[in-house]
Design a protein around this motif. Structure first.
Motif, PDB file in Angstrom:
ATOM      1  N   LYS A 155       2.442  -2.855  -7.068  1.00 43.96           N
ATOM      2  CA  LYS A 155       3.264  -1.784  -6.494  1.00 43.96           C
ATOM      3  C   LYS A 155       2.433  -0.886  -5.595  1.00 43.96           C
ATOM      4  O   LYS A 155       2.858  -0.528  -4.482  1.00 43.96           O
ATOM      5  CB  LYS A 155       3.904  -0.953  -7.612  1.00 43.96           C
ATOM      6  CG  LYS A 155       4.807   0.153  -7.088  1.00 43.96           C
ATOM      7  CD  LYS A 155       5.454   0.930  -8.235  1.00 43.96           C
ATOM      8  CE  LYS A 155       6.342   2.053  -7.706  1.00 43.96           C
ATOM      9  NZ  LYS A 155       6.960   2.836  -8.817  1.00 43.96           N
ATOM     10  N   ALA A 156       1.256  -0.512  -6.035  1.00 46.63           N
ATOM     11  CA  ALA A 156       0.392   0.371  -5.247  1.00 46.63           C
ATOM     12  C   ALA A 156       0.047  -0.272  -3.916  1.00 46.63           C
ATOM     13  O   ALA A 156       0.076   0.387  -2.861  1.00 46.63           O
ATOM     14  CB  ALA A 156      -0.872   0.704  -6.027  1.00 46.63           C
ATOM     15  N   ARG A 161       0.430  -1.196   2.104  1.00 44.27           N
ATOM     16  CA  ARG A 161       0.716  -2.073   3.243  1.00 44.27           C
ATOM     17  C   ARG A 161       1.880  -1.542   4.064  1.00 44.27           C
ATOM     18  O   ARG A 161       1.874  -1.617   5.298  1.00 44.27           O
ATOM     19  CB  ARG A 161       1.016  -3.492   2.752  1.00 44.27           C
ATOM     20  CG  ARG A 161      -0.208  -4.221   2.206  1.00 44.27           C
ATOM     21  CD  ARG A 161       0.084  -5.718   2.114  1.00 44.27           C
ATOM     22  NE  ARG A 161      -1.035  -6.434   1.539  1.00 44.27           N
ATOM     23  CZ  ARG A 161      -1.139  -6.771   0.263  1.00 44.27           C
ATOM     24  NH1 ARG A 161      -0.171  -6.443  -0.593  1.00 44.27           N
ATOM     25  NH2 ARG A 161      -2.187  -7.435  -0.181  1.00 44.27           N
ATOM     26  N   SER A 162       2.883  -1.007   3.378  1.00 44.10           N
ATOM     27  CA  SER A 162       4.049  -0.472   4.073  1.00 44.10           C
ATOM     28  C   SER A 162       3.657   0.704   4.965  1.00 44.10           C
ATOM     29  O   SER A 162       4.077   0.792   6.129  1.00 44.10           O
ATOM     30  CB  SER A 162       5.100  -0.031   3.050  1.00 44.10           C
ATOM     31  OG  SER A 162       6.175   0.629   3.685  1.00 44.10           O
ATOM     32  N   ARG A 163       2.835   1.602   4.449  1.00 45.84           N
ATOM     33  CA  ARG A 163       2.429   2.766   5.238  1.00 45.84           C
ATOM     34  C   ARG A 163       1.520   2.371   6.398  1.00 45.84           C
ATOM     35  O   ARG A 163       1.621   2.932   7.492  1.00 45.84           O
ATOM     36  CB  ARG A 163       1.736   3.774   4.322  1.00 45.84           C
ATOM     37  CG  ARG A 163       2.713   4.459   3.387  1.00 45.84           C
ATOM     38  CD  ARG A 163       2.044   5.161   2.244  1.00 45.84           C
ATOM     39  NE  ARG A 163       3.029   5.704   1.325  1.00 45.84           N
ATOM     40  CZ  ARG A 163       2.746   6.207   0.140  1.00 45.84           C
ATOM     41  NH1 ARG A 163       1.504   6.232  -0.287  1.00 45.84           N
ATOM     42  NH2 ARG A 163       3.710   6.667  -0.641  1.00 45.84           N
ATOM     43  N   GLU A 168       0.887   1.186  12.331  1.00 42.32           N
ATOM     44  CA  GLU A 168       0.577   0.202  13.366  1.00 42.32           C
ATOM     45  C   GLU A 168       1.732   0.059  14.354  1.00 42.32           C
ATOM     46  O   GLU A 168       1.509  -0.165  15.553  1.00 42.32           O
ATOM     47  CB  GLU A 168       0.280  -1.154  12.716  1.00 42.32           C
ATOM     48  CG  GLU A 168      -1.052  -1.202  11.976  1.00 42.32           C
ATOM     49  CD  GLU A 168      -1.258  -2.504  11.222  1.00 42.32           C
ATOM     50  OE1 GLU A 168      -2.411  -2.872  11.025  1.00 42.32           O
ATOM     51  OE2 GLU A 168      -0.245  -3.151  10.844  1.00 42.32           O
ATOM     52  N   GLU A 169       2.963   0.203  13.860  1.00 44.51           N
ATOM     53  CA  GLU A 169       4.143   0.014  14.704  1.00 44.51           C
ATOM     54  C   GLU A 169       4.547   1.279  15.442  1.00 44.51           C
ATOM     55  O   GLU A 169       5.343   1.223  16.390  1.00 44.51           O
ATOM     56  CB  GLU A 169       5.317  -0.476  13.852  1.00 44.51           C
ATOM     57  CG  GLU A 169       5.095  -1.869  13.269  1.00 44.51           C
ATOM     58  CD  GLU A 169       6.157  -2.248  12.255  1.00 44.51           C
ATOM     59  OE1 GLU A 169       6.974  -1.361  11.898  1.00 44.51           O
ATOM     60  OE2 GLU A 169       6.165  -3.411  11.798  1.00 44.51           O
ATOM     61  N   VAL A 266       2.261   9.354   5.373  1.00 44.08           N
ATOM     62  CA  VAL A 266       1.631   8.055   5.606  1.00 44.08           C
ATOM     63  C   VAL A 266       0.329   7.905   4.815  1.00 44.08           C
ATOM     64  O   VAL A 266      -0.405   6.940   4.998  1.00 44.08           O
ATOM     65  CB  VAL A 266       1.367   7.812   7.106  1.00 44.08           C
ATOM     66  CG1 VAL A 266       2.670   7.661   7.866  1.00 44.08           C
ATOM     67  CG2 VAL A 266       0.508   8.919   7.699  1.00 44.08           C
ATOM     68  N   SER A 267       0.035   8.856   3.934  1.00 42.56           N
ATOM     69  CA  SER A 267      -1.166   8.803   3.085  1.00 42.56           C
ATOM     70  C   SER A 267      -2.432   8.513   3.900  1.00 42.56           C
ATOM     71  O   SER A 267      -3.109   7.501   3.689  1.00 42.56           O
ATOM     72  CB  SER A 267      -1.013   7.736   1.998  1.00 42.56           C
ATOM     73  OG  SER A 267       0.104   8.000   1.193  1.00 42.56           O
ATOM     74  N   PRO A 268      -2.778   9.401   4.846  1.00 41.33           N
ATOM     75  CA  PRO A 268      -3.924   9.125   5.714  1.00 41.33           C
ATOM     76  C   PRO A 268      -5.242   9.021   4.966  1.00 41.33           C
ATOM     77  O   PRO A 268      -6.119   8.239   5.348  1.00 41.33           O
ATOM     78  CB  PRO A 268      -3.927  10.324   6.674  1.00 41.33           C
ATOM     79  CG  PRO A 268      -3.242  11.423   5.915  1.00 41.33           C
ATOM     80  CD  PRO A 268      -2.179  10.727   5.117  1.00 41.33           C
ATOM     81  N   GLY A 269      -5.391   9.787   3.866  1.00 40.03           N
ATOM     82  CA  GLY A 269      -6.627   9.724   3.108  1.00 40.03           C
ATOM     83  C   GLY A 269      -6.844   8.359   2.473  1.00 40.03           C
ATOM     84  O   GLY A 269      -7.948   7.808   2.491  1.00 40.03           O
TER      85      GLY A 269
END
Length: 361
Positions: A155-156, A161-163, A168-169, A266-269
């Motif tokens: 799940k993590a 990958r989703s973020r 990227e898109e 987007v959890s940049p860290g």
């Protein structure tokens, strides 16, 4: 022959002593951390005049080294004090070490430690395992790490990958810089980190000048065996996350990360950390160390933990006697029926001790 020991500044070590230090770290994977490199001790000496190395000899031969901060009344602490995520003896792996004999021979009455290597048996008689430092294993490359951790934490990694895919898109995408030498990047980390400490009511480690100077000293040190690193994740041309840490030839220590709360979604860290791991693997490093702490991202990404011991090593002296008396008084009060007030003496001692470590008392 009894143990012989002396205290030296890192810059005072002889050629033979430096060679022995490097040989010990080269032959012991447990000493892969940049904390154990002689260059880190030299950086600490640049910013703190109380930086010392205990050099121990047995039968005339170098037995090992213990870098430390030597307080004004003989109260010693690990190298870099509270900033030390991990510390320990630099010696041959498996060597039997009598730490108390070392300290007595060097005239050090008290050594307070908080994150000594639990894999080194010499610490076990003087403290207890309190925590563990998380290690990311990239010895088989980034893909192998990602595959292993995805199986353990599906799940993590789906969320990660989703973020990443969204970034990227998005227009402009993102840019990762493994080594960003700009002053802006360094100052951004310090500003964000200090704001975080203020928001969370945690002591601001960068309010003390030597800690900021240490970061600068690390950034100036760039060799094959040791280097300071400053990595950034840019989104739309802006710094979204930044990390300052250090590396040995084998391991990256992930030390001071910070990010812009505006990019929270987007959890940049977390994305920055994974790029640091990817970059370390690409350059042939075998691991990334995250340090201790009960954080989800460490549990999700960490391959294992190195046990860390907290305690105090005492030899007969006035400072040691005073410390024992203070702790005994705090313990007595804690047992009295004073409710929450009973914890105040112990907490006051702990706070005073932490401040003393930062202000080099």
């Amino acid at each position: 022959m009894p143990v012989q020991a002396e205290l030296k500044k890192p810059s005072e070590l002889s050629f033979a002593e430096r060679e022995a230090w490097m040989a010990f770290t080269d032959h012991d994977p447990a000493l892969a951390s940049p904390y154990f490199r002689i260059e880190f001790a030299e950086c600490c000496e640049e910013v703190r005049s109380d930086t010392r190395v205990l050099v121990a000899r047995e039968h005339g031969q170098i037995a090992g080294f213990l870098p430390m901060q030597m307080g004004r009344v003989g109260y010693a602490r690990p190298l870099s004090g509270p900033l030390a995520d991990v510390h320990g003896v630099v010696a041959e792996p498996g060597r039997a070490i009598d730490l108390k004999a070392w300290f007595r021979a060097a005239g050090v009455p008290l050594f307070e430690f908080h994150s000594a290597l639990g894999t080194q048996s010499c610490w076990r008689d003087h403290g207890e395992i309190q925590d563990g430092s998380w290690i990311i294993d990239i010895s088989d490359g980034f893909e192998a790490f990602e595959e292993t951790r995805t199986a353990a934490e599906p799940k993590a990694f789906r969320n990660i990958r989703s973020r990443r895919r969204k970034l990227e898109e998005s227009e402009g995408g993102f840019e990762f810089r493994l080594q960003d030498p700009s002053e802006t990047a360094r100052e951004t980390m310090l500003d964000w980190k200090r704001s975080q400490y203020h928001r969370t009511h945690v002591f601001d480690v960068f309010s003390v000048k030597w800690t900021r100077d240490l970061i600068s000293a690390l950034m100036r040190r760039q060799t094959d065996r040791f280097r300071g690193i400053c990595s950034t994740l840019m989104i739309d041309g802006r710094i979204a996350a930044v990390h300052i840490g250090m590396e040995s030839e084998a391991r990256t220590h992930y030390w001071f990360p910070a990010y812009d709360p505006e990019f929270n979604k987007v959890s940049p860290g977390l994305l920055l950390l994974l790029e640091v791991v990817r970059g370390a693997a690409a350059r042939g490093l075998s691991s990334v160390e995250l340090g201790p702490g009960d954080y989800d991202f460490k549990k999700h990404l960490g391959s294992w933990q190195v046990p860390l011991i907290k305690g105090c090593l005492l030899t007969a002296s006035a400072p040691a006697t005073l410390r024992n008396a203070a702790n005994a008084l705090a313990g007595t009060i804690e047992k009295a029926p004073f409710g929450k007030l009973a914890t105040l003496p112990r907490r006051a001692l702990q706070k005073a001790d932490k401040l003393a470590a930062f202000y080099a008392w």
